[in-house]
Design an enzyme around this catalytic site. Sequence first.
Site, mmCIF file in Angstrom:
data_model
loop_
_atom_site.group_PDB
_atom_site.id
_atom_site.type_symbol
_atom_site.label_atom_id
_atom_site.label_comp_id
_atom_site.label_asym_id
_atom_site.label_seq_id
_atom_site.Cartn_x
_atom_site.Cartn_y
_atom_site.Cartn_z
ATOM 1 N N ASP A 290 2.888 -10.384 9.101
ATOM 2 C CA ASP A 290 4.521 -9.755 7.810
ATOM 3 C C ASP A 290 4.542 -8.570 7.634
ATOM 4 O OD1 ASP A 290 4.841 -10.214 4.788
ATOM 5 O OD2 ASP A 290 3.132 -8.992 4.459
ATOM 6 N N CYS B 259 0.832 -1.156 -0.233
ATOM 7 C CA CYS B 259 -0.227 0.165 0.424
ATOM 8 C C CYS B 259 0.705 0.917 -0.033
ATOM 9 C CB CYS B 259 -0.933 0.293 0.849
ATOM 10 S SG CYS B 259 -1.969 -1.156 1.306
ATOM 11 N N TYR C 281 -5.381 -13.297 -4.594
ATOM 12 C CA TYR C 281 -4.739 -12.378 -3.418
ATOM 13 C C TYR C 281 -5.293 -13.506 -2.427
ATOM 14 C CZ TYR C 281 -4.023 -9.286 0.540
ATOM 15 O OH TYR C 281 -3.855 -8.900 1.924
ATOM 16 N N HIS D 102 -3.598 -11.581 4.527
ATOM 17 C CA HIS D 102 -3.539 -11.006 5.599
ATOM 18 C C HIS D 102 -4.494 -10.942 5.592
ATOM 19 C CE1 HIS D 102 -0.163 -8.978 2.930
ATOM 20 N NE2 HIS D 102 0.530 -9.577 3.992
#
Length: 684
Positions: free
Chosen positions: A266, A31, A170, A173
């Site tokens: 992560d 991001c 995806y 997360h």
Amino acid sequence: MARDPRYDILFEAVQIGPVTAPNRFFQVPHCNTLGHARPRAEAANRAVKAEGGWGVVCTQEVEIHPSAELTPFVEGRLWDDRDIPQHRMMTDAVHEHGALAGIELAYNASHAPNLYSRIAPMAPSSAVVHGSHPMQARAMNRRDIANVRRWHVDAARRARQAGYDIVYVYAGHDMSLLQHFFKTQYNRRSDEYGGSLENRVRLSKEILTDVKEAVGDTCAIAFRFATDEVRGADGLQWESEGRDIVGMLAEIPDLWDVNISGWDNDSSTARFEPNEGYQESYTAFVKTLTSKPVVGVGRFTSADTMVSQIRRGVLDLIGAARPSIADPYLPRKIDEGRIEDIRECIGCNICVAQDMLAAPIRCTQNPTQGEEAKQGWHPEKIEAAASDDAVLVVGAGPAGLECALQLANRGYQVSLAEASQSLGGRINRESELPGMSSYTRVRDYREYQLSQKTNVEIYLDNRLSAEDVLALEIPHVIVATGSHWRHNGCGRNHAFPIDGIDSVNVLTPDDVFAGAEIRGRLLVYDDDHYFMGSTLAERFRGQGHEVCLLTPESVVSVWTENTLEQEKIQARMLDLDVDIVVSHELISVSSGRATIANVYSDRHQRTLEFDTLVMVTSREPDETLYEALQHYSDRFQTLRSIGDCNAPGTVAAAVYDGHSAARYLQSAKDDYAPLFVRDMPTLD
Ligand code: ADP
Ligand code: SF4
């Protein structure tokens, strides 16, 4: 300089399905809060990494449909064809430097509250929406599942049209629908998408196959998968279902991008994961189950560690988000034999904090991050000096060091004066705190770079007075004298000194660093809410003191929610038997006794006993020198204060301020930079 042959392996091309990565440096999706709101900034931000040698450069998450959108957070968007041109801007910019462009298609399910679209979020089974939103996601029916498959295919086609080489599916997360289908915590379905692991993996298999059929002839298909949730038996574990999922899908994607979940694991900070390659034990198995290339992350900044990952068969591609933010030129520096020029990530998560605050990216180590299009800043290039003038920088903390370095890069003749016997300022003190040693990289990078310059004179052990500065007759003076912590308790909750504060034994963090005697039971009052209060408490516990950590906030170190550390900090305080008192402020102190009141009702008062009170509230700028010099402002062409001396804040803010002052010295923008390029929506 030539590349060290030991690192040649990092520059080998890697085949990924139908495309070829020119080397093993892979900027994984991350991001930056530029995305759909600031497409020019996004393109420029990614382009500089391609220029710096990253063989693959990816977007952040890209929403594929308004039924899973992340407002107020700003990610990428590919809802319909109208989004294609802004993605084309990014892929063109990346391709210009010979890198591949990757896009992370994301369907965020119950992680997406849909605050903009107002569509009820969807999830495998009825579930609460992440965060404290008073809303739930509805269970998906068969039509919804068919739609999500179709939206992935539509988005993949658009991604190809936009020029992407790698298209992600995806599942990581704890933020994506496909990962939620894996987890029985979210998936309580009784149809062919629930129950057995095979059923829970079905949708991922279908979408990977659909996307591959749609664009797989020209685009590589990547699967981003969190192999472990680091929650032991309470979450998905790599040894069991993580391994089985990789086994089931092994050869379907062209590339495995593997990591751990959630984002706090992560992107763990150096405070909690000090070592490079900290994900290896969770992800190393993947390569044993697939013949496809594997990319993974672990805050890799050392070329030797990267080589070791490849040689030992842990990874094929060196993934990086934060190391690529701190140094977009990291691969090129290895290639050019300039290892010591690498600006290593310190693992502070200031970059992450910006995303959590829905604000454009910034970085402690790289002040140009996010400013590439906005201010035209480049991490490795800077405008030549506007004159042959000399410049004096007073104070060698993060602000002064960065300012002196960039002034030297511009070609000015720089004098850097520092009162103490070493460079670094606050870094020298704060890096001694538990978990904070990586901050020395802020100092060490700049100290080394300055040592290589012939146009910089460094004067240590030189505390300059106004008279000293005037005597030097240097036309440009930049004051970076820092700040000190307040004793009196003034801060967020207290506009005025706390009653009785002058009658007791009070220490500030500066006193502690200076070696003040710590006696008996400690009361640490944290009205600052970042790392200082809890790291001091940890240090005192390590020294065997009894510690009470008192804060007006409802959790300890509340601002670190933005750096993804808060829960870990609170857990550590509990593990260390720090006595935590939240939601209470200090009302008054007298010898050995503090009166505290609940912040919501001062009817609820009580007392705490202490021997030493440590105040972590706010800081006072050290601006005596600057104020004195202002009386002689007509003797200078430039006189300004920067960093903590100007406005105490984070190390990132000080580095940025130092950089900005250097970049704009003798330019039209050298006071403030009110004009910068904005991405504006066009009305047509
Ligand atoms: P910042 O974060 O803004 O860089 P720091 O507090 O880390 O601020 O650093 C300020 C530095 O300035 C310290 O190393 C301090 O010793 C130095 N300093 C303060 N006053 C003077 C002075 N009058 N002359 C030279 N150095 C000074
Ligand atoms: Fe690394 Fe901190 Fe920069 Fe993020 S902000 S890239 S963690 S140095």
